[in-house]
Design a protein around this motif. Structure first.
Motif, short mmCIF file in Angstrom:
data_model
loop_
_atom_site.label_atom_id
_atom_site.label_comp_id
_atom_site.label_asym_id
_atom_site.label_seq_id
_atom_site.Cartn_x
_atom_site.Cartn_y
_atom_site.Cartn_z
N LEU A 33 17.66 17.22 -29.98
CA LEU A 33 18.10 15.89 -29.55
C LEU A 33 17.33 14.80 -30.29
CD1 LEU A 33 18.46 16.47 -25.72
CD2 LEU A 33 20.28 15.88 -27.31
N PRO A 34 18.02 13.71 -30.64
CA PRO A 34 17.32 12.64 -31.36
C PRO A 34 16.24 12.00 -30.50
CG PRO A 34 19.54 11.97 -30.73
CD PRO A 34 19.43 13.42 -30.47
N ALA A 35 15.33 11.29 -31.16
CA ALA A 35 14.16 10.74 -30.47
C ALA A 35 14.55 9.69 -29.43
CB ALA A 35 13.22 10.13 -31.49
N GLY B 213 15.55 11.04 -41.72
CA GLY B 213 16.69 10.82 -40.85
C GLY B 213 17.96 11.49 -41.36
N LYS B 214 17.88 12.17 -42.50
CA LYS B 214 19.11 12.70 -43.09
C LYS B 214 19.51 14.04 -42.47
CE LYS B 214 19.21 10.24 -47.36
NZ LYS B 214 18.94 10.26 -48.80
N ASP B 215 20.78 14.38 -42.72
CA ASP B 215 21.33 15.58 -42.09
C ASP B 215 20.62 16.86 -42.50
OD1 ASP B 215 23.09 14.04 -40.81
OD2 ASP B 215 24.87 14.62 -41.95
N TYR B 216 20.19 16.93 -43.76
CA TYR B 216 19.62 18.20 -44.20
C TYR B 216 18.32 18.52 -43.45
CZ TYR B 216 16.30 15.71 -47.18
OH TYR B 216 15.30 14.90 -47.64
N VAL B 217 17.65 17.46 -42.96
CA VAL B 217 16.44 17.70 -42.19
C VAL B 217 16.79 18.34 -40.85
CG1 VAL B 217 14.49 16.58 -41.07
CG2 VAL B 217 15.22 15.83 -43.32
N ARG B 218 17.91 17.89 -40.28
CA ARG B 218 18.36 18.50 -39.03
C ARG B 218 18.71 19.96 -39.27
NH1 ARG B 218 23.57 15.88 -36.59
NH2 ARG B 218 24.37 17.05 -38.35
N THR B 219 19.37 20.23 -40.41
CA THR B 219 19.67 21.63 -40.75
C THR B 219 18.40 22.44 -40.84
OG1 THR B 219 21.51 20.79 -42.04
CG2 THR B 219 20.91 23.09 -42.37
N ALA B 220 17.39 21.87 -41.53
CA ALA B 220 16.13 22.59 -41.69
C ALA B 220 15.51 22.87 -40.32
CB ALA B 220 15.17 21.77 -42.55
N ARG B 221 15.59 21.89 -39.42
CA ARG B 221 15.05 22.12 -38.07
C ARG B 221 15.84 23.21 -37.36
NH1 ARG B 221 14.48 16.39 -36.98
NH2 ARG B 221 12.44 15.92 -37.83
N LYS C 23 17.05 25.71 -38.54
CA LYS C 23 16.64 27.02 -39.02
C LYS C 23 15.35 27.47 -38.35
CE LYS C 23 16.78 26.15 -43.52
NZ LYS C 23 16.79 26.33 -44.98
N GLY C 24 14.67 26.54 -37.68
CA GLY C 24 13.43 26.89 -37.02
C GLY C 24 12.20 26.66 -37.87
N LEU C 25 12.34 25.89 -38.97
CA LEU C 25 11.18 25.62 -39.81
C LEU C 25 10.18 24.74 -39.06
CD1 LEU C 25 12.86 24.85 -43.23
CD2 LEU C 25 12.02 27.01 -42.35
N SER C 26 8.92 24.85 -39.45
CA SER C 26 7.90 24.03 -38.80
C SER C 26 7.97 22.61 -39.34
CB SER C 26 6.53 24.62 -39.06
OG SER C 26 6.22 24.50 -40.43
N GLU C 27 7.48 21.66 -38.53
CA GLU C 27 7.50 20.26 -38.95
C GLU C 27 6.74 20.08 -40.27
OE1 GLU C 27 8.77 17.11 -37.91
OE2 GLU C 27 10.13 18.56 -37.02
N ALA C 28 5.65 20.83 -40.43
CA ALA C 28 4.86 20.69 -41.65
C ALA C 28 5.70 21.10 -42.86
CB ALA C 28 3.61 21.55 -41.56
N ARG C 29 6.41 22.23 -42.73
CA ARG C 29 7.21 22.68 -43.86
C ARG C 29 8.33 21.69 -44.13
NH1 ARG C 29 7.87 26.95 -47.24
NH2 ARG C 29 9.97 27.06 -48.06
N ILE C 30 8.92 21.15 -43.07
CA ILE C 30 10.00 20.20 -43.26
C ILE C 30 9.49 18.96 -44.00
CG2 ILE C 30 11.51 18.59 -42.02
CD1 ILE C 30 11.85 20.76 -39.90
N LEU C 31 8.33 18.46 -43.59
CA LEU C 31 7.81 17.24 -44.22
C LEU C 31 7.33 17.51 -45.64
CD1 LEU C 31 7.14 14.27 -43.93
CD2 LEU C 31 4.95 14.91 -42.98
N PHE C 32 6.54 18.57 -45.81
CA PHE C 32 5.90 18.74 -47.11
C PHE C 32 6.76 19.49 -48.12
CE2 PHE C 32 2.29 18.03 -44.25
CZ PHE C 32 1.78 16.91 -44.87
#
Lengths: 443, 328, 658
Positions: C55-57, B223-231, B233-242
């Motif tokens: 957008l958030p979930a 839920g943190k901001d840096y995850v939104r930043t990573a998204r 950038k167009g990173l895949s969900e897998a890369r974001i999670l792992f």
């Protein structure tokens, strides 16, 4: 003239005191906590768990009203054995004792015993149960009872839906879950009421005692153990956590030191060490406790006290961290700028704002402590062997599972009730956490 | 770094002294040696115990010394020839004295460590791996029915007493299906049959709490901001999670995990005593049931020593895993 | 005209059943900056996130259309989305502290984007990342690649964030409040950087901001959002010079500007979205019956200038000319003498002596009764600590605070000054009723203790701060931010202090609410004669409200004096830099001062400002200047004050008539 004479065991006093104080606290904070309670009861899982917990609580309350029954005849004399209201209600379960093991709803004993046949000759056979001999019933009684109980449950559900569905106070899903939980409980009770007296719902144990009775009597022991031990962490946890976080400095260092020392001794060893000492104390001062029941009772209380004074560290840590945050908040500064004393700031500003965290920590600890009872009892450090408790039941079950054919129902009985209590306590804890601290971290 | 370690080690000393004092107070002052003797003798001979018998027992077990100060000795002996020095301070030198049956506790601990580790280490590693994988799976499917099912299952698992897992496991795997022996132990690789079930049961008993906790850690990170930043950038969900979430989430996970590593030496009370593993956990259970205070005292000290070691390891782990701690 | 890059067509976003963005349409061309202006909760960030597909979930419905270069972004595959995000569109977020992954090096985070969108290999991407960092003005780029975000200052972090968003060579850059978390001098630098990159890359830019000045200095066109709806759209000049919507006009009139007329606050607060009619109707002076019934349609006023209002062409009768009572400044109230506040920091090495954070390092200050004094500076300059010293909330390491008049009573020191805090959400205990909150201080200090006095006084206080007496029996969570700040002011006034210390009292509030609080504070100072010491980073606000201003830099006062003098002719280069950096409507953007303030733990030698001062001479590096009185009623801590170096060409850049 009274047919009974009330008896208040120490643990009864403690139990009712806890209930009274908790009730008062809920009443006093009703205005500021209304939203949180509302959130709790609009969560399906939370609402259902609350219903189950209340049922357990009701059983424990019935089992915490003790009395001496009056013996017939003049002059007035009272029975020496202490009975509870629950004992009276459960009288049909224990009215007819059996010889030994019998499976749930069976009509004959589980093992062969030596009896005499019609001609007075000794035989070894699976003798008919006493209860079945005395109160014979149609063989399809369990099926009919099951049908009736399911029907009753459905009726309760529909009635509840019709009554409360229109008020719109709760979301539909939460009302559904709450009524479903109630209906399941009601049908279980209805089933038992019909069958009891003709059959043993959960069978009997080694000495022919009804397992359902044993499991129900354990509710009070385990619930009280959990409640009391959790609440006894309060005084030390709150006092140390708050002062250490608020004042900081050398006081904080000192409390942190005590805290680390306490924490560095593995829990179970610390508890074990103190329990050993307590055992020694009770053994050497056996004369002080007149009856075995009083001894078991005081042992339960001391056990809770020990768990309370050895496991305050978790609460202390949580409260210290939160107080550190609170004391830097502007409303505390504002109060200080008015010259409000430290004691008053702690009571008026800090403590009320820690309330939700205290509640959450306590309900989260509760289920763990119920589980601890079983472990401690297995290690021989728990409640007295004469006291009905799930720990004692599990303890006995270890040997029963080694028999061939296996005797599984005492363990199953203990498992079901314990699982129901701990699971609903865990779900309740999760829901309380979400309801009272919507933005907090979940664990 | 070395500096930091030295400071942490120095900090451990007062804690251990505190533990030492606390246990001494509990075992020698709350419950005096007389009480202990009376308890032991009372069990053997029933009822009344004479003062002479108590004195004799105390001499036989080395409890016949004054508590803190011995006036009948000279020089340093005033202090060293006391219960406190002999029974409590000596533990700092790993001298634990003899158990009630006369065996040397230190030797016993050394021989019993091995079997404890044989169970505890595989259970720890397998448990960590299982819980992390389950948690990541739940986070991957977050807010879907798979996640809800996982959480519900985990909540149920954590609502079952570990006793049930042990008893049930023994019944099913050993008695009913006869895959492994019910209990016992054999050192070396041949002992795997004995190790298998205890390890499995320990892992299973820990899944509920562990996977739920890791899940909440990862969910908090996601839920943190840096995850939104990573998204963004167009990173895949897998890369974001792992990569992103896992790296951050592993910091609290690793550091709390590291804290329990030293305690693995202690083994597990329940598992070992149920499965007949001759480890330290079973040793403690035997001592508790036999009311052998000397053993319990020693184990309390060892336990806190290992705990403090765990604290130090946690600090090291923090400074290795978290650049914010490492570099500032 | 360049081709349209991004088109929004009646975009609607629903959050839990409530429309937070309602039928928003606009388009952006390459090389153009479109500013989306709005107060908190107006739906501007939600619009940006919708464009990025982030957008958030909780969002349960999105309708309308978003087109990027003519291709619709609705119902896209997640794979296609990922190539667009970062590749065609980049986004800069508000909070540089939390928007970068704390445990990954800056380089690896930038390289991720380069490898993903430009298909680079590891060696190439490192080279390219370093070049990108140099482009966004990060000194020492190669070394910075291996650093972690926490090792960088706020401004550098935001530059990293910009580099990151540019790593995929996007055609569209979305900047969501990119400078809100930054100090004003750093804000100027970052805005300049964004302008330059946009021009160089001919990008389209969507700038989300609540700051009218920022919008003016950046935008070519702008749209005003109110409660999820766009109410006016125009070119920058049209919007700021000829605002057509009543809301736009009021927003502009709510800005504090020198000239002493009363600010125009907007009464009431934003209504929940999703109701029929014009969302602004409840707060509008030109309201007509049909405003409540139907949402007005667009009226085109000029090419590219359109407005959604039923009352186009009408104008309000607000009291632009209303003046305020002049402040009456009395005798000396309190003197702060050579105050120092040093906070010991944790030791890094065992043998090291304690390191000190010198938050306040030798400050002298005199406040007069009934006077309003502004304490101005950037974050970390010690202004809040100094304010807390005056309020009696912070013990001093050295020096003293001397109050002129003796006060009576047991808590005499506490009645002299009371504090109003920045965050109205943490300054009121959520578990206490408003009457309990306000009377707490009266009880503790025994104010109005006679029976029957306190109750009417509580009601009078509520009236004084513009709240209804019924509010007394409610709890804080039932009030909005602005109302909470009023309650906090009432609580402070309850004990009849001679001085009100306000720590950024309006910075957590929206512009329209800010104006109301500023007016209230001005009334309290002028009508009730209560002195004001208010801490702010907002220079126009300081200039508007205060009679005297003190500028702080790294724990020291660098310049102080009458507000008109300092605002018109700053003598200290830092004051100059501050004034230059404030983006204001009508002011062209200058060259911002370089660098950021050092840490107060080890401040630069000599003059603390010398590393950032383009006029620094060797003496500035070695000797710390003392406060000097150049004779025009101010004091300045500079070896070469600006007004006294007539040869310096920079003096007459500033028109005297600001």
């Amino acid at each position: 003239m009274m047919g009974w004479q009330p008896v208040v065991l120490w643990s009864d006093a403690a139990f009712w005191l806890i209930l009274g104080l908790t009730g008062m606290l809920i009443w006093r904070t009703r205005a500021s906590a209304r939203d949180a309670w509302g959130r709790l009861f609009s969560m399906p899982a939370g609402a259902a768990a609350t219903v189950v917990l209340l049922a357990f609580l009701a059983v424990a309350m019935l089992d915490s009203m003790h009395f001496h029954a009056r013996l017939p005849g003049v002059p007035v004399r009272y029975d020496v054995t202490v009975r509870s209201v629950l004992d009276v209600i459960l009288q049909p379960l224990v009215a007819v004792p059996e010889k030994t093991y019998s499976a749930p709803l069976a009509s004959r004993l589980f093992t062969r015993i030596q009896t005499t046949d019609a001609h007075g000759l000794p035989v070894r056979e699976f003798a008919m149960l006493n209860i079945v001999r005395l109160h014979p019933a149609r063989p399809d009684l369990p099926v009919r009872a099951a049908l009736r109980s399911v029907l009753t449950g459905m009726m309760v559900f529909l009635a509840g839906w019709w009554l409360f569905g229109r008020t719109g106070k709760q979301p539909v899903s939460a009302l559904f879950a709450m009524l479903a939980a109630t209906a399941v409980l009601v049908s279980a009770v209805v089933f038992c009421v019909q069958v009891v007296g003709h059959l043993h719902v959960l069978g009997t144990d080694k000495v022919g005692q009804d397992v359902l009775y044993e499991a129900l009597k354990s509710i009070r022991t385990d619930l009280l153990f959990g409640l009391l031990a959790t609440l006894l962490t309060l005084p030390l946890g709150v006092a140390f956590g708050m002062t250490s976080g608020y004042f900081g400095g050398w006081l904080d260092d000192l409390i942190q030191y005590v805290y680390t020392v306490m924490n560095s001794i593995p829990d179970i060893l610390l508890i074990a060490a103190v329990v050993l000492l307590m055992q020694g104390y009770i053994e050497t001062h056996a004369a002080r406790f007149d009856t075995a029941a009083a001894r078991a009772d005081i042992r339960l209380l001391l056990l809770c006290l020990i768990l309370g004074v050895t496991s305050w560290t978790g609460l202390c840590r949580v409260l210290r961290a939160e107080t550190l945050k609170l004391r830097e908040l502007d409303y505390v500064h504002a109060a200080r700028a008015f010259g409000v004393s430290h004691a008053r700031v702690l009571i008026r500003h800090i403590l009320p704002n820690l309330g939700h965290l205290i509640l959450i920590t306590l309900v989260m600890d509760f289920s763990g402590l119920v589980l601890t009872e079983a472990v401690l009892t297995y290690l021989g450090l728990g409640v007295d062997a004469s006291m009905a408790s799930w720990g004692n039941m599990i303890n006995a079950a270890e040997l029963e599972l080694a028999r061939d054919p296996v005797v599984w129902w005492p363990l199953a009985g203990a498992f079901c009730l314990m699982f129901a209590l701990v699971l609903s306590a865990n779900i309740f804890a999760d829901s309380v956490q979400i309801a009272f601290d919507p933005l907090g971290r979940r664990a | 770094m070395i500096n930091y370690l030295v400071r942490r080690l120095l900090y451990a000393v007062p804690i251990l002294i505190g533990v030492n004092l606390l246990t001494f107070w509990l075992f020698f002052m709350v419950n005096t040696p007389d009480d202990i003797a009376r308890m032991h003798l009372g069990r053997q001979h029933q009822k009344h115990v004479s003062m002479a018998a108590i004195q004799q027992w105390k001499i036989a077990h080395g409890y016949d010394l004054p508590i803190f100060y011995n006036p009948s000795r000279n020089g340093i002996g005033h202090l060293t020839d006391t219960l406190f020095a002999e029974k409590s301070l000596a533990m700092f030198a790993m001298d634990f004295g003899a158990a009630d049956d006369g065996s040397d506790i230190a030797t016993e601990i050394r021989t019993r460590m091995g079997p404890s580790l044989m169970i505890a280490v595989p259970a720890f590693l397998l448990g960590l791996w299982t819980n992390l994988s389950l948690a990541l799976m739940m986070v991957w499917f977050r807010t879907s029915w798979q996640d809800r099912l996982g959480v519900a299952a985990a909540t149920m698992l954590m609502s079952i007493s570990s006793l049930f897992f042990i008893i049930g496991g023994q019944y099913l795997f050993a008695r009913e299906w006869c895959w492994v022996p019910v209990s016992g132990f054999e050192p070396g690789l041949d002992g795997w049959r004995f190790v298998l079930l205890p390890v499995l049961v320990s892992v299973l008993a820990g899944i509920g709490r562990g996977s739920r906790w890791y899940r909440s850690v990862f969910l908090e990170e996601i839920g943190k901001d840096y995850v939104r930043t990573a998204r963004s950038k167009g990173l895949s969900e897998a890369r974001i999670l792992f990569v992103h979430v896992l790296r951050n989430g592993l910091i609290p996970v690793l550091t709390t995990t590291v804290a329990v590593i030293p305690l693995l030496f202690m083994g597990s009370l329940l598992t070992e005593s149920f499965f007949g593993i001759p480890g330290l956990g079973a040793y403690v259970v035997e001592a508790l049931q036999g009311e052998d205070f000397a053993v319990v005292r020693s184990m309390v000290f060892i336990g806190s020593l290992l705990y403090v070691l765990g604290l130090i390891l946690t600090d090291i782990a923090y400074s290795v895993a978290d650049p914010r701690v490492r570099l500032s | 005209m360049s081709p349209t890059l991004l088109e929004l067509d009646r975009l609607t976003v629903q959050l839990a059943g409530v429309p937070v963005v309602q039928e928003i349409s606009f388009d952006i061309r390459a090389g153009e900056t479109f500013a989306l202006l709005g107060e908190s909760g107006s739906g501007k960030s939600m619009t940006a996130l919708a464009i990025m597909g982030l957008l958030p979930a909780l969002v349960d419905a999105v309708s309308g259309d978003i087109r990027l270069q003519g291709k619709s972004l609705m119902h896209l595959d997640s794979d296609v989305w990922r190539s667009l995000r970062g590749g065609h569109m980049g986004m800069v977020f508000q909070e540089p502290m939390t928007s970068l992954n704390p445990v990954m090096t800056v380089g690896s985070q930038i390289e991720e984007g380069l490898r993903l969108h430009r298909g680079m290999r590891r060696v190439q991407s490192r080279q390219a990342a370093a070049e990108l960092l140099e482009q966004v003005g990060v000194p020492d780029a190669w070394r910075r690649l291996d650093e972690f975000p926490f090792q960088l200052s706020g401004g550098l972090k935001q530059r990293m964030m910009i580099a990151l968003s540019l790593s995929g060579n996007p055609q569209l850059l979305i900047a969501d409040e990119p400078t809100t978390a930054l100090d004003v001098t750093v804000q100027a630098q970052v805005l300049a950087l964004l302008r330059e990159e946009q021009r160089r890359r001919d990008m389209g830019m969507l700038l989300i901001t609540h700051d009218l000045g920022v919008a003016w200095s950046m935008a070519t066109r702008a749209g005003i959002l109110y409660a999820g709806r766009m109410v006016e759209e125009a070119s920058r000049d049209d919007l700021f010079v000829r605002p057509a919507h009543p809301y736009t006009r009021k927003l502009l009139a709510a800005l504090p500007q020198p000239g002493r007329q009363r600010l125009v606050g907007i009464p009431g607060s934003v209504l929940p979205a999703g109701q029929p009619g014009c969302p602004f109707a409840g707060r509008c002076e030109l309201v007509m019956p049909r405003c409540h019934a139907e949402m007005p349609d667009w009226t085109v006023l000029a090419d590219g200038h359109r407005v959604r209002c039923h009352a186009v062409g009408m104008s309000e009768k607000w009291q632009v000319a209303q003046t305020m009572t002049p402040a009456v400044v009395g005798d000396v109230l309190v003197e702060v003498r050579d105050v120092r506040v040093h906070f010991p920091l944790r030791k890094q090495r065992f043998w090291q002596s304690d390191r000190l954070l010198k938050a306040v390092d030798g400050v002298d200050l005199t406040l007069h009764a009934g006077e309003a004094v502004a304490l101005v500076g950037e974050s970390g300059c010690g202004k809040t600590t100094l304010a807390r010293v005056v309020a009696g909330l912070q013990t001093v390491t050295a020096g003293e605070v001397v109050w002129a008049q003796p006060f009576s009573g047991a808590h005499k020191n506490l009645r002299r000054a009371q504090m109003v805090f920045q965050d109205p959400f943490s300054s009121l205990d959520p578990r206490m009723r408003i009457d309990q909150l306000i009377s707490e201080g009266m009880q503790a200090l025994d104010v109005d203790a006679q029976t029957g006095v306190r109750e009417p006084r509580l009601q009078a206080l509520m009236q004084q701060v513009g709240l209804s007496p019924e509010s007394l029996s409610r709890y804080p969570h039932q009030f909005s931010g602005g109302q909470r700040q009023r309650i906090a002011i009432a609580r402070a006034l309850a004990v009849r202090p001679a001085l009100l210390v306000c720590d950024e009292p309006t910075s957590a509030l929206d512009v329209s609410v800010q104006a109301q609080i500023v007016n209230l504070l001005a009334d309290i100072q002028r009508d009730a004669g209560v002195g004001l010491l208010f801490v702010t980073h907002n220079l126009p606000l300081a200039a508007y409200l205060a009679q005297r201003v003190l500028v702080m830099y790294l724990g020291r006062i660098v310049e102080s004096g009458p507000v008109d003098l300092i605002a018109a002719r700053p003598a200290h280069p830092y004051t100059r830099a501050l004034l230059d950096a404030v983006p204001e409507i009508g002011k062209p953007a200058g060259t911002p001062v370089t660098g950021e303030a050092a840490s107060a733990v080890d401040p630069p030698t000599g003059c603390h400002f010398h590393p950032r001062c383009n006029m620094a001479k060797p003496v500035c590096r070695s000797d710390a200047p003392v406060l000097r009185d150049p004779g025009d009623g101010r004091q300045v801590r500079c070896h070469f004050p600006l007004s006294f170096t007539p040869a310096d060409q920079s003096v007459d850049i500033h028109p005297v008539n600001r």
